[in-house]
Design an enzyme around this catalytic site. Structure first.
Site, PDB file in Angstrom:
ATOM      1  CG  HIS A   1       0.069  -0.016 -10.754  1.00  0.00           C
ATOM      2  ND1 HIS A   1      -1.091  -0.542 -11.221  1.00  0.00           N
ATOM      3  CD2 HIS A   1       0.574  -0.905  -9.889  1.00  0.00           C
ATOM      4  CE1 HIS A   1      -1.285  -1.715 -10.656  1.00  0.00           C
ATOM      5  NE2 HIS A   1      -0.299  -1.958  -9.848  1.00  0.00           N
TER       6      HIS A   1
ATOM      7  CB  CYS B   1       0.933  -5.045   4.610  1.00  0.00           C
ATOM      8  SG  CYS B   1      -0.652  -5.375   3.841  1.00  0.00           S
TER       9      CYS B   1
HETATM   10  C1  PEP Z   1      -3.421  -1.494   1.300  1.00  0.00           C
HETATM   11  O1  PEP Z   1      -4.495  -1.271   0.736  1.00  0.00           O
HETATM   12  O2  PEP Z   1      -3.134  -1.063   2.440  1.00  0.00           O
HETATM   13  C2  PEP Z   1      -2.388  -2.294   0.640  1.00  0.00           C
HETATM   14  C3  PEP Z   1      -1.319  -2.703   1.286  1.00  0.00           C
HETATM   15  O3  PEP Z   1      -2.570  -2.565  -0.671  1.00  0.00           O
HETATM   16  P1  PEP Z   1      -2.340  -1.507  -1.859  1.00  0.00           P
HETATM   17  O4  PEP Z   1      -1.730  -0.274  -1.270  1.00  0.00           O
HETATM   18  O5  PEP Z   1      -1.453  -2.182  -2.845  1.00  0.00           O
HETATM   19  O6  PEP Z   1      -3.735  -1.316  -2.361  1.00  0.00           O
END
Ligand code: PEP
Ligand code: MG
Length: 761
Positions: free
Chosen positions: A375, A688
């Site tokens: 974070h 994503c």
């Molecule tokens: C991922 O795990 O690729 C994702 C988009 O979520 P985060 O990076 O927030 O865990």
């Protein structure tokens, strides 16, 4: 060996008595000696020792012992991870060995006289993210210590943590290193290679986040105005400055603006703070001395709290007092403003610190030695604050005001850089801007060279990023990481607070699809105020959807807030992170269905038909993909986690970074299978994770049929440009060749051939 529980309880009592003693004592060594004697005697151990972490050298130093050679005190030093003591600190977990000398990690120190002690039990002393030291007991009899002793020693270490940390603070023990002369230090630190955490460049004067004396003790009393009147003036100026900072912050961080200086205002409102200062001044103390005295009392009080959140607030008192003192100075132009336009060097960083830094124009952050939660890293990235993690603790001794250059794209730090280095920096900065698409005009829709449509959406962490997403013509929000309003608060945000945040999201993206991910906390994304039990493997623990399914009240509140806020949204998607089974997906979907029914019963306005999707992040999905594809309305592949779990590589662990291989044949083949299977059900699927903006990876994604990419907004121009350079047929041929490769080596060959012909930018 344990005789009974009462004995351990009486030891705890003794320790708490000792803790009280230390606040009166000026001598931490006597205190520590009393501690080790007491621990050794109560655990019937022949040796009791305490090692404290020297912040300057990063070493654990034997500070007191009962049983080992007293001459070893101050001499035995180990790095974190070195020897059994260093290993205990590294793992932040107790360690018990009935024949320690045979342990491969055992480190022999000549003259310590420890060879005869077979049994070894150690526990770390820590507080929040802060590592303080290690407590050790030893005995000559093999297999001497039992589980009850481990528990007792752990309890003692927990009890000691606050006192030892405070004693270090009060007595300046953080400065135990031999003083290093500034020229020698600067010579050593000219160039440092760290880990790039949030990209960008910065050239600015250095400033320590937690300066060794946050209360400006280096400024003599006669450097400050001394009257009660002057104090009142300084206080008013401080309040005005805080208000201004808050307003600035509201523009960049609407979801948290009111909260950042929450503790400052709380303290300012507390009559005990203000009145005590005034009383002391009336009794004849100079104003600065009165501010320092009262601030120190409050800091000690907060530091002693059992709640990590309250302890974190001790920083806020320091910060507030420093601001008041700053405004009390006679020479107003002297010294640096607390944070303005500096590169901040810090040993520890909380998400709230990042927000505070963002409220002022911090140029960059160097985090020394500590780990970083994702974070903190994501926030620095979202706020466009370049950030590097470096291991050299001596950075904390760089004199304030020294020019520092950060190249946070690759992790380079230059202290007092030469003109030549600065010149190279300008050039790299120019290239970097070009690479992220600086100055490129975005088209509203994205097509490959041969006219195949690819949808580009934005990943949004903080609402402040929405402007850029709109300016760069994002077609929607492919991933809204909903945990940010949770991490910037001191308690769980209420349904109404969440609703207001989500309402801004939907309003700013009106007319576009918005996919909200439910709370993805746990792992290294911690909410300290939840006081959840520590887990040995948090990435495999109660995180993400598992947390929500266990804490249904939190889940229901969030779903209500999303559905109510999105009442008018044209396309609203709710997706669940870390789905590992069909059952889990069904349970999460049931929660949405239940919330929809409740909202209807209550007659509230809400979105009645949200699309319900799953993030693909777990390897277990591979074998149930058909059933899941039939069940869910849409999918988003979170490649960051998918790669982490497929390859069993902690995505935040630098030591195994080389294993984190998006181009691993298993990853490539799995992605192709997922996209093909979901395609059979005609369900939308996006990517994503970070690979979605990787110029080298995008052709593969297009080649396997991905037609939706969701990326951090600043990458949109680069991604559009890359897609526009791809001819789908060639990308398909490239993808086929990659899928035929069974080793990283073969993959590399295929990529090398492709890169000869593909010129994206
Ligand atoms: C991922 O795990 O690729 C994702 C988009 O979520 P985060 O990076 O927030 O865990
Ligand atoms: Mg993820």
């Amino acid at each position: 060996m344990t005789e009974n529980k009462n004995q351990h309880l009486s030891l705890l009592y003794d320790i708490s008595e000792l803790s009280i003693l230390v606040s009166d004592s000026k001598d931490i060594d006597t205190f520590l000696q009393q501690v080790v004697q007491s621990v050794a005697s109560h655990l019937h151990a022949e040796v009791g020792s305490i090692y404290l972490l020297d912040d300057n050298t990063g070493e654990l130093v034997l500070r007191a012992t009962q049983g080992l050679n007293p001459a070893s005190v101050g001499q035995i030093r180990m790095r974190i991870g070195e020897g059994l003591v260093g290993m205990t600190m590294d793992r932040m977990a107790p360690f018990c060995d009935g024949s320690a000398c045979e342990n491969p990690f055992y480190k022999y120190f000549e003259n310590a006289h420890e060879e005869s002690y077979k049994s070894f039990l150690s526990v770390p002393i820590g507080r929040g993210l802060e590592k303080i030291g290690v407590l050790v007991v030893q005995h000559s009899q093999p297999d001497y210590f039992e589980a009850a002793d481990v528990m007792a020693l752990r309890a003692i270490a927990a009890q000691l943590a606050g006192t030892v940390a405070n004693a270090r603070l009060m007595m300046g023990l953080q400065q135990t290193a031999q003083p290093v002369s500034t020229p020698a230090l600067m010579q050593r630190l000219q160039f440092i290679r760290g880990e790039a955490t949030a990209s960008g460049f910065a050239l600015a004067p250095a400033a320590l986040l937690a300066p060794q004396d946050p209360l400006l003790a280096d400024v003599p009393d006669d450097g400050f105005e001394s009257t009660a009147n002057a104090y009142q003036h300084a206080l008013r100026a401080t309040v005005d400055q805080l208000k201004e900072l808050q307003e600035q912050l509201a523009r960049r961080l609407p979801e948290s603006a009111a909260l950042i200086f929450e503790a400052h205002y709380m303290i300012l409102k507390d009559p005990r703070f203000d009145r005590q200062i005034i009383d002391l001044i009336r009794q004849g103390q100079p104003a600065a001395a009165a501010v320092r005295q009262v601030a120190r009392q409050f800091i000690a009080l907060f530091n002693d709290s059992a709640s990590p959140y309250i302890r974190e607030k001790a920083h806020d008192i320091e910060d507030l007092a420093r601001r008041i003192l700053f405004n009390l100075r006679i020479e107003k132009g002297q010294g640096r403003s607390p944070i303005d336009k500096n590169i901040i060097i810090a040993a520890q960083l909380y998400p709230s610190d990042v927000l505070k830094l963002a409220s002022e124009t911090v140029a960059g952050i160097i985090l020394v030695g500590g780990g970083v939660t994702s974070h903190v890293a994501i926030m620095a990235r979202s706020l466009k604050i370049p950030m590097i993690i470096a291991q050299e603790r001596e950075l904390l001794q760089v004199p304030e005001g020294t020019q520092v250059l950060m190249d946070a794209d690759i992790g380079n730090i230059y202290i007092d850089p030469s003109a030549q280095v600065r010149g190279q920096f300008e050039e790299r900065n120019r290239l970097r801007l070009a690479a992220t698409g600086g100055g490129i005009e975005m088209r509203p829709e994205t097509f490959t060279r041969d006219g195949v449509r690819v949808h580009l959406l934005a990943n949004i962490n903080l609402l402040g990023e929405l402007d850029l997403a709109r300016t760069l013509k994002a077609e929607g929000v492919g991933l809204y990481r909903s945990e940010f309003p949770f991490i910037v608060r001191s308690v769980l945000p209420s349904e109404e607070e969440q609703r207001l945040v989500y309402a801004r999201l939907f309003k700013q993206m009106a007319g576009c699809p918005v996919f909200v991910r439910t709370l993805d906390i746990g792992g290294d994304k911690v909410l300290p105020y939840l006081n959840l039990p520590q887990e040995a493997n948090p990435e495999l623990g109660l995180r993400s959807i598992r947390f929500l399914l266990k804490h249904r009240d939190v889940f229901d509140q969030q779903l209500r807030a999303i559905l109510r806020a999105g009442a008018q949204a044209e396309q609203l998607g709710i997706m669940f992170p870390m789905i590992s089974s069909l059952d889990e997906f069904e349970a999460a979907r049931e929660a949405v269905v239940g919330t929809l029914a409740t909202l209807q019963r209550e007659g509230l306005s809400y979105h009645t038909s949200p699309a319900i999707g799953a993030m693909i992040e777990m390897p277990s999905i591979m074998t149930i993909i058909d059933e899941l594809a039939a069940a869910a309305d849409f999918f988003a592949i979170g490649t960051n986690d998918f790669i982490q779990y497929m390859l069993a590589v902690d995505r935040t662990n630098e030591n195994v970074a080389a294993y984190y291989q998006p181009f691993h044949p298993s990853i490539l083949r799995s992605l192709a299978t997922i996209v093909e299977r979901v395609g059979r059900y005609n369900k939308p699927i996006s990517v994503c994770g970070e690979v979605a903006h990787d110029v080298a990876f995008i052709p593969f994604l297009v080649g396997i049929g991905v037609r939706r990419l969701s990326v951090d907004p600043q990458f949109l121009p680069l991604v559009q440009q890359t897609v526009a350079a791809i001819a789908t047929q060639q990308a398909e041929t490239f993808a086929k060749a990659l899928l035929a490769a069974s080793s990283l080596h073969q993959v590399q060959k295929v990529r090398a051939a492709w890169e000869k012909t593909f010129k994206p930018v």
